[in-house]
Design a protein around this motif. Sequence first.
Motif, PDB file in Angstrom:
ATOM      1  N   ASN A   1      -6.860   1.490  -4.060  1.00 60.64           N
ATOM      2  CA  ASN A   1      -7.914   2.238  -3.348  1.00 60.64           C
ATOM      3  C   ASN A   1      -9.074   2.599  -4.270  1.00 60.64           C
ATOM      4  O   ASN A   1      -9.809   3.537  -3.996  1.00 60.64           O
TER       5      ASN A   1
ATOM      6  N   TRP B   1       0.826  -1.202   0.000  1.00 59.35           N
ATOM      7  CA  TRP B   1       0.000   0.000   0.000  1.00 59.35           C
ATOM      8  C   TRP B   1       0.866   1.261   0.000  1.00 59.35           C
ATOM      9  O   TRP B   1       0.579   2.238  -0.684  1.00 59.35           O
TER      10      TRP B   1
ATOM     11  N   MET C   1     -11.234  -0.553  -0.919  1.00 59.83           N
ATOM     12  CA  MET C   1      -9.906  -1.137  -0.838  1.00 59.83           C
ATOM     13  C   MET C   1      -9.951  -2.530  -1.460  1.00 59.83           C
ATOM     14  O   MET C   1     -10.810  -3.348  -1.130  1.00 59.83           O
TER      15      MET C   1
END
Length: 339
Positions: free
Chosen positions: A338, A294, A303
Amino acid sequence: MNSRRPPFPRSWLVPGALVVTSLLLTGCTTELPVPVADAPVVAAVVSETQERKILERVTAVVDGAKGDEGAQALEERLSGPALELRRAELRVAAAGNDKALTGLSLTGRQLILPSEQGWPRNSFVITEQPPNKATPALAAFEQPSARDQYKMWGFVYLTPGVTMPQFADAKLGSPAVPADDTSLKISPQDVAQQYASVLSIDDRSKYAENFGDDTLRQHLRETGESYLAAIKKEDKGAKGTFEVGYEPTKDPVKAVRTADGGAVVLAALMSQETLEAEKGWRLTPSTPSAKALWGNAKGTEVMKVVYRDIVALYVPPADSPDQVALLGFHRVPVSVSNK
């Protein structure tokens, strides 16, 4: 070995013998004996000593691979899903989670050697328990042709408390099972498709009755529950959803016959976990490996985490009342987004 007998020398076929033979054949109908072929020799085509040398060489390459150069070096002794998963582990380690790059000692506790005379050939090994893992590993190896080296095709870590099926003695060898084999309750290629459905929607899958509940299914449930609980903790009225989607990759399955007529099947899968919350939320990963991938990305209400998976399943013979059982699995995240 060629078992054909050479023809009789011409010097044995004298004219007198031909006359006597002709008279005997016209005077009775006794059937001549039919030659019986020699029984095939059943033996593994790779010795235990050879297999252990292969394991040592693969271990040296895998454990010695670090960074980008190491990812390229893996091609010497890894192929298929094993290569993809180990490269993914290297990426996670490079991103900041060193613990993702576990040592993969391939000290063999049990060898499952091929009995096929031709190629491709597959062998399997159940390892001793690595010091940094709770359970041993099950690894599959392949040799596409006589000129190719054996390479590790895939590996899983066995589930805690699992009882492995029995195999033929290593000296005899165990035959490979074709992907479309019909002697099993479910063919190897179909069992990968069906299990992907069960992992995706659990008991709602039309194939759910073919599989027992297992550690991986429980893990996916618990993952979703923990994410949704975290959202509720922040806001009791907040709504969220968690979904999992699985599908087999294009890699062919690897299957080997067990002593009871069943098979152990290794299959490569891709999966995606999708967590969604209401607008305004800033979701972020919770596991160390996903966090490493991430990086510094900004959280949004969505997510997604994509994984490469390998699963090992025991598939019983067609006439068995038993369900398909999970023996082990290995999952490595390959991307986190995301949106």
